[in-house]
Design a protein around this motif. Structure first.
Motif, PDB file in Angstrom:
ATOM      1  N   ALA A 193       0.577  -1.397  -0.174  1.00 55.91           N
ATOM      2  CA  ALA A 193       0.099  -0.134  -0.237  1.00 55.91           C
ATOM      3  C   ALA A 193       0.640   1.399   0.322  1.00 55.91           C
ATOM      4  CB  ALA A 193      -0.842  -0.253   1.237  1.00 55.91           C
ATOM      5  N   CYS A 194       1.953   1.231   1.113  1.00 53.54           N
ATOM      6  CA  CYS A 194       3.006   2.354   1.179  1.00 53.54           C
ATOM      7  C   CYS A 194       3.470   2.253  -0.385  1.00 53.54           C
ATOM      8  CB  CYS A 194       3.887   2.323   2.047  1.00 53.54           C
ATOM      9  SG  CYS A 194       5.452   3.203   2.376  1.00 53.54           S
TER      10      CYS A 194
ATOM     11  N   HIS B  60      -0.421   5.342  -0.793  1.00 54.10           N
ATOM     12  CA  HIS B  60      -1.375   5.671   0.327  1.00 54.10           C
ATOM     13  C   HIS B  60      -1.713   4.222   1.152  1.00 54.10           C
ATOM     14  CE1 HIS B  60      -3.693   1.383  -0.716  1.00 54.10           C
ATOM     15  NE2 HIS B  60      -3.017   1.612  -1.916  1.00 54.10           N
ATOM     16  N   ASP B  61      -2.318   4.198   2.246  1.00 53.28           N
ATOM     17  CA  ASP B  61      -1.963   3.390   3.075  1.00 53.28           C
ATOM     18  C   ASP B  61      -3.542   2.577   3.307  1.00 53.28           C
ATOM     19  OD1 ASP B  61      -3.505   4.949   5.212  1.00 53.28           O
ATOM     20  OD2 ASP B  61      -2.243   5.946   6.498  1.00 53.28           O
ATOM     21  N   ASP B  62      -3.621   2.649   2.703  1.00 46.43           N
ATOM     22  CA  ASP B  62      -5.185   1.172   3.518  1.00 46.43           C
ATOM     23  C   ASP B  62      -5.109   0.347   2.208  1.00 46.43           C
ATOM     24  OD1 ASP B  62      -7.659   0.239   3.024  1.00 46.43           O
ATOM     25  OD2 ASP B  62      -9.173   1.802   2.160  1.00 46.43           O
TER      26      ASP B  62
ATOM     27  N   LYS C 262      -7.944  -1.651  -0.025  1.00 42.49           N
ATOM     28  CA  LYS C 262      -7.230  -0.583  -1.535  1.00 42.49           C
ATOM     29  C   LYS C 262      -6.947  -2.000  -2.827  1.00 42.49           C
ATOM     30  CE  LYS C 262      -8.364   3.860  -1.058  1.00 42.49           C
ATOM     31  NZ  LYS C 262      -7.679   5.564  -1.098  1.00 42.49           N
TER      32      LYS C 262
END
Ligand SMILES: Nc1ncnc2c1ncn2[C@@H]1O[C@H](COP(=O)(O)OP(=O)(O)O)[C@@H](O)[C@H]1O
Ligand SMILES: O=C(O)C1=C[C@@H](OP(=O)(O)O)[C@@H](O)[C@H](O)C1
Length: 307
Positions: free
Chosen positions: A255-256, A260-262, A265
């Motif tokens: 995610a990173c 993003h940090d979700d 997703k």
């Protein structure tokens, strides 16, 4: 063994049903059994535990997987990337099996099916093989009628039999990592830890329910909160066991990288691509000097045994 064209017969005598030729562990009659690979192009290869007597073989077709997740390919680009990566990795794998390890709900089956499909490998879910070996329809029932120890003995037998085969992607049960002997089997191939934050695991489990996962099953209470608390407890008990895997695929890291940090997703395809990428790096690094890496693997297994 090529995907699709192989019939796999599971011959097993479940623990406690036999005549006493199996190993003994914790007061239980350990299971005996074998997986038999019947290749249409050649004679059947029987991989049988010493002393085991096969009974009525169960025919089990090695599944050509379909991915099984609604949102498995986000885009054509993603599918192409996956295909390209798998072609590169195939060269380095040289037929070695892939074992996916990780907590319940970490996506071992979902991601494993995608990987097997692109690699042209056969996919097996070790829980399903245990159910077949024991002759019961679910892991939950095996826990209820027998015990967790009985399930674990059969799980080890299944992993032992799979370990003599090639070109498989195996989704192991979340607790397979706790027995050192299972690592001896899994180290015949490459092991991949799907490292998923507990919060995401609990959300997934709450969505699908806990009926099929006896260690999480709760008659009442908020499904997310119950799953989270039980998963946290198990994660603590299991300590570093998952970290024995050859590669770690961290959803937080993916995610990173995507900015993003979700982790919710991330599609299973994203995770399959990262898994293949990590496998490739691992194999390249460890084939530079194969005799040294064999020694490294053996010393790693010795360390696991003595933990
Ligand atoms: N990347 C993902 N994003 C969202 N849900 C997922 C993802 N991977 C798996 N799932 C869902 O989580 C649940 C558990 O996945 P599964 O593959 O059965 O895990 P495991 O085999 O590790 O127990 C399934 O309902 C599956 O559809
Ligand atoms: O973590 C565990 O101890 C278990 C995980 C389950 O498999 P999944 O990880 O496929 O759910 C299954 O083997 C059994 O319920 C025990």
């Amino acid at each position: 063994m090529e995907a699709g064209g192989i019939g796999l017969a599971l011959q097993a005598r479940a623990a406690g049903f036999g005549s006493g030729s199996g190993r003994r562990r914790g007061g239980l009659q350990a299971p005996t059994g074998s997986l038999r690979v019947a290749d249409p192009a050649g004679p059947a290869v029987a991989v049988r535990a010493r002393g085991s007597k096969p009974v009525a073989p169960l025919r089990l077709r090695a599944k050509k997987s379909s991915g099984g997740h609604e949102n498995s390919h986000n885009s054509v680009d993603e599918a192409l990337l996956l295909k390209r990566k798998s072609e590169e990795v195939l060269f380095y794998l040289n037929g070695r099996c892939i074992y996916l390890v990780g907590m319940m709900g970490s996506g071992k089956s979902t991601v494993g099916k995608i990987m097997s499909e692109v690699l042209g490998y056969s996919f097996f879910d070790s829980d399903k093989l245990v159910e077949q070996a024991v002759g019961m329809p679910s892991v939950a029932q095996i826990f209820k009628v027998h015990s967790e120890a009985f399930f674990r003995d059969n799980e080890s037998s299944v992993l032992r039999d799979l370990s003599s085969m090639r070109r498989l992607v195996v989704a192991t049960g979340g607790g397979a990592v706790i027995r050192p002997i299972n690592w001896r089997y899994m180290k015949k191939g490459l092991s991949v830890w799907l490292d998923v934050p507990l919060d995401a695991l609990a959300r997934r489990i709450a969505k699908v329910g806990t009926a099929s996962r006896p260690l999480l099953d709760q008659p009442s209470g908020d499904p997310y909160a119950m799953a989270f608390s039980k998963l946290s407890m198990l994660a603590q008990q299991r300590g570093d066991a998952y970290a024995n895997a050859d590669v770690r695929v961290s959803l937080e890291e993916i995610a990173c990288k995507q900015g993003h940090d979700d982790v919710s997703k991330l599609t299973p395809t994203d995770i399959a691509i990262e898994s293949l990428h990590k496998i490739e790096s691992f194999v390249i690094e460890h084939t530079a000097d194969s005799s040294a890496s064999d020694a490294q693997t053996e010393s790693q297994i010795q360390r696991i045994q003595t933990l």
